[in-house]
Motif scaffolding. Sequence first.
Motif, mmCIF file in Angstrom:
data_model
loop_
_atom_site.group_PDB
_atom_site.id
_atom_site.type_symbol
_atom_site.label_atom_id
_atom_site.label_comp_id
_atom_site.label_asym_id
_atom_site.label_seq_id
_atom_site.Cartn_x
_atom_site.Cartn_y
_atom_site.Cartn_z
ATOM 1 N N ALA A 115 0.799 -1.098 -0.042
ATOM 2 C CA ALA A 115 0.143 0.037 -0.070
ATOM 3 C C ALA A 115 1.160 1.295 0.104
ATOM 4 N N LYS A 116 0.491 2.178 0.120
ATOM 5 C CA LYS A 116 1.080 3.843 -0.087
ATOM 6 C C LYS A 116 2.062 3.749 1.193
ATOM 7 N N ALA A 117 3.507 3.948 0.880
ATOM 8 C CA ALA A 117 4.124 3.952 1.880
ATOM 9 C C ALA A 117 5.289 5.114 2.089
ATOM 10 N N ALA A 118 5.001 6.177 2.172
ATOM 11 C CA ALA A 118 5.611 7.226 2.011
ATOM 12 C C ALA A 118 6.713 7.491 3.083
ATOM 13 N N ASN A 119 6.310 6.820 4.546
ATOM 14 C CA ASN A 119 7.348 6.949 5.065
ATOM 15 C C ASN A 119 7.856 5.816 5.316
ATOM 16 N N ILE A 120 7.925 4.818 4.608
ATOM 17 C CA ILE A 120 9.162 4.059 4.496
ATOM 18 C C ILE A 120 11.312 5.156 4.484
ATOM 19 N N LYS A 121 11.848 4.955 5.822
ATOM 20 C CA LYS A 121 13.416 5.804 5.411
ATOM 21 C C LYS A 121 14.193 4.455 5.709
ATOM 22 N N ARG A 122 15.680 4.901 5.155
ATOM 23 C CA ARG A 122 16.758 4.215 5.231
ATOM 24 C C ARG A 122 17.059 3.780 6.198
ATOM 25 N N ARG A 128 10.245 -10.090 8.784
ATOM 26 C CA ARG A 128 9.994 -11.180 8.035
ATOM 27 C C ARG A 128 8.475 -11.999 9.101
ATOM 28 N N TYR A 129 7.279 -11.536 8.137
ATOM 29 C CA TYR A 129 5.738 -11.650 8.685
ATOM 30 C C TYR A 129 5.755 -11.323 10.125
ATOM 31 N N ASN A 130 5.529 -10.539 10.821
ATOM 32 C CA ASN A 130 6.088 -10.005 12.479
ATOM 33 C C ASN A 130 5.349 -9.440 12.750
ATOM 34 N N ASN A 131 3.942 -9.664 12.987
ATOM 35 C CA ASN A 131 3.114 -8.702 12.948
ATOM 36 C C ASN A 131 1.974 -8.261 12.402
ATOM 37 N N LEU A 132 1.653 -9.025 11.964
ATOM 38 C CA LEU A 132 0.414 -8.917 10.887
ATOM 39 C C LEU A 132 -0.577 -9.596 11.023
ATOM 40 N N PRO A 133 -1.857 -9.351 10.653
ATOM 41 C CA PRO A 133 -3.326 -10.391 10.822
ATOM 42 C C PRO A 133 -2.888 -11.576 10.117
ATOM 43 N N PRO A 173 -13.226 -19.083 -0.798
ATOM 44 C CA PRO A 173 -12.326 -18.443 -0.932
ATOM 45 C C PRO A 173 -11.743 -17.725 -2.077
ATOM 46 N N GLN A 174 -12.387 -16.020 -1.390
ATOM 47 C CA GLN A 174 -11.736 -14.424 -2.353
ATOM 48 C C GLN A 174 -10.945 -13.778 -1.282
ATOM 49 N N PRO A 175 -10.787 -12.815 -2.238
ATOM 50 C CA PRO A 175 -10.076 -11.910 -1.540
ATOM 51 C C PRO A 175 -10.551 -11.273 -0.839
ATOM 52 N N ILE A 176 -10.114 -10.418 -0.246
ATOM 53 C CA ILE A 176 -11.087 -10.081 1.530
ATOM 54 C C ILE A 176 -10.757 -8.267 0.877
ATOM 55 N N PRO A 177 -11.631 -7.974 0.682
ATOM 56 C CA PRO A 177 -12.461 -6.405 0.526
ATOM 57 C C PRO A 177 -11.363 -5.560 0.695
ATOM 58 N N ASP A 178 -10.607 -4.367 0.263
ATOM 59 C CA ASP A 178 -9.373 -3.686 1.021
ATOM 60 C C ASP A 178 -8.738 -4.142 2.138
ATOM 61 N N ASN A 179 -8.164 -5.254 1.767
ATOM 62 C CA ASN A 179 -6.974 -6.133 2.582
ATOM 63 C C ASN A 179 -5.817 -5.190 2.171
ATOM 64 N N VAL A 192 -3.296 -27.056 1.977
ATOM 65 C CA VAL A 192 -3.277 -25.914 2.659
ATOM 66 C C VAL A 192 -2.539 -24.939 1.571
ATOM 67 N N GLU A 193 -3.660 -23.880 1.604
ATOM 68 C CA GLU A 193 -3.153 -22.431 1.141
ATOM 69 C C GLU A 193 -2.583 -21.191 1.706
ATOM 70 N N VAL A 194 -1.681 -20.974 1.690
ATOM 71 C CA VAL A 194 -1.153 -19.235 2.364
ATOM 72 C C VAL A 194 -1.391 -18.941 1.414
ATOM 73 N N ARG A 195 -2.004 -17.167 1.095
ATOM 74 C CA ARG A 195 -2.243 -16.027 0.317
ATOM 75 C C ARG A 195 -2.300 -15.115 1.302
ATOM 76 N N ASP A 196 -1.161 -13.471 0.527
ATOM 77 C CA ASP A 196 -0.489 -13.402 1.009
ATOM 78 C C ASP A 196 -2.163 -11.952 0.800
ATOM 79 N N PRO A 197 -1.878 -11.060 1.399
ATOM 80 C CA PRO A 197 -2.665 -9.690 1.541
ATOM 81 C C PRO A 197 -3.785 -9.704 0.072
ATOM 82 N N GLU A 198 -3.144 -9.314 -1.329
ATOM 83 C CA GLU A 198 -3.258 -9.304 -2.378
ATOM 84 C C GLU A 198 -4.347 -10.110 -2.976
ATOM 85 N N PHE A 199 -4.275 -11.350 -2.198
ATOM 86 C CA PHE A 199 -4.423 -12.806 -2.040
ATOM 87 C C PHE A 199 -4.122 -13.983 -3.294
#
Length: 590
Positions: A115-122, A128-133, A173-179, A192-199
């Motif tokens: 998603a938009k991430a203008a605040n990512i800094k050097r 990896r896979y930390n604190n994600l719902p 199984p289908q994408p979650i809106p606005d995920n 078992v399938e694992v799908r990312d936020p973009e499905f």
Amino acid sequence: MFSSKPILGKTLVLVILMISVCMPWTTANSAVIDEIADDFEPLAGVVVMANNGEYIIDLDESKGVMIGDLFSVVTAGKKIVHPTSGKVLGSLEEVKAVLKVIRTKPGYSFARPLAKAANIKRGDTIRRYNNLPALFWDYTANGKSFFAQLRQTLPDLKWQDYESAQHNRPARPQPIPDNKDTIVFILTDRGVEVRDPEFFLLHHYGQPDALEPVSAKPSTTQKTQPRAKVAPAPLVAKPAPAESSKIGTQPQVSKETVRFKPQYERAQTIAKIAGFSVMTDFIKLRNQLLMASTDGVKIAVYDVADNLIPVAEGAPSYPGQILALKWWQPSEKGPLYLAAVSWADESVSGNIFTLDGKTLSPVQERIPRILGTFDLDGDKRPETLLGQSFDGENFFGSGIRELKLTKGKIKLFKPTISLPRRFTVLGSLFADLTGDGQLETVFIRGSILYIYNKKNRLYQSPKEMGGSLSFLTYEVDPTAKNIMPTSASFEVSPVAADLDSDGQLEVLAVASERNFIGAVAAGPGIRKSWLEVVKFREGRFVKGSLGEEMDSPLQGLMVDGKRVLFVVTAPGNITGKGRNSHLLAYQLDL
């Protein structure tokens, strides 16, 4: 006096019965859970810099990074203050963005924000896979205990409870809106399938239950032949500047080339193969050399002598595309098996056949694994069967298990050998190439031949290795609205042999030059092929070639005593007209 022995005996029997009922589920779950734990292993790094809307991170494949991995960009949040002393104990981490790895390079990788991430800094910390719902959708209604193990295995994810997730899950199984950041684990009767936020599909694993037990048919076979020594062949070295070096005591890599010259520069033709071959595999018994060949639909077994003598035919019981064949002989005096990998119903299937006399009979089919066999003890008998999980985007997943056939039942075990993260069970081998008594891992992936010692990379070839007609184009997610095709190649496994009779093994592998069609992965697109040699000498790897260039792909390879056997397949025109295959040989003795 009252005795408690009868009650104790009944209790013990009850406990044993409960363990016997629960054990298959627990054991099977542990195999899948172990694979998931490997893929979601915690890993930390930093953001190096921004680059045209993407970000470069300081982690690469050598650290275990794979394309599709998700990294949380974390920042310090609310302070943790001691209530009595007022001392600041630390701070809670907050996720301010999520990055998805899209390309890897030696020493770093490229990632894009979800998603938009203008605040990512050097210098920002990434995990990896930390604190994600995370959600768990159970479409079997029997996965609650599996979810409990999953939640315990991946505590860094923010799991929604089981009941709430089932209450809110869609009918299919289908994408979650606005995920923006939620990972979804989906349990169905297919695994078992694992799908990312973009499905998009991140990983696919087998079902968390034991494979169906199928009785194996016994057959007789002969003892394997002792290792044959190859007669001397001339070795001519041409020095060149060093290509690269490894840190510390690891072997250096050099552009120095070697030339292994056979007795006859032009290969000798042994026989024409009936039909044509997209993949072959060989095995040497005491007095017999067998070759298994497939045209993608059926399997034929031949006895290789001065010509090809048909022995048996077979095929999976269901329609599909056969991609690879590998002989398997678990014990020297036991039955001989053939493992076949096929593509059917938008998924991978492993199939095991037994060769009983002139019959190629199925032992077990539709194993949800990519199968490959290996010789780990150096006796030229492929006694080890490894199964690799299927990954939608990469085809070859990271979950690898050893398969054993015990009393007619296939069981999965964690491999005893350490494997690099990008290892594939096809197009690979294990051999002691440096003479230190330890096995090196050799595999071809993405037109590059890699040599590893455990998880340390020792050598990486130019991008010219492999090149096979066994090629698959498929949809990453057949249920998605937008079709996303990708492709995978199934390479002929390199072989290890002492080609120059100096007492040390060399790697002999197929190499090729591809045209534009192959470069865009729309097809194999192979213009010419040859045999490449990689040798460890004086603390470094050098490469060279054996024999002449061929104008057709090479679809099988073996060193049999003083002969190098290989299969050449002319693909014909776009309709397949004119395609044919021949078994050829180089003679190594002078």
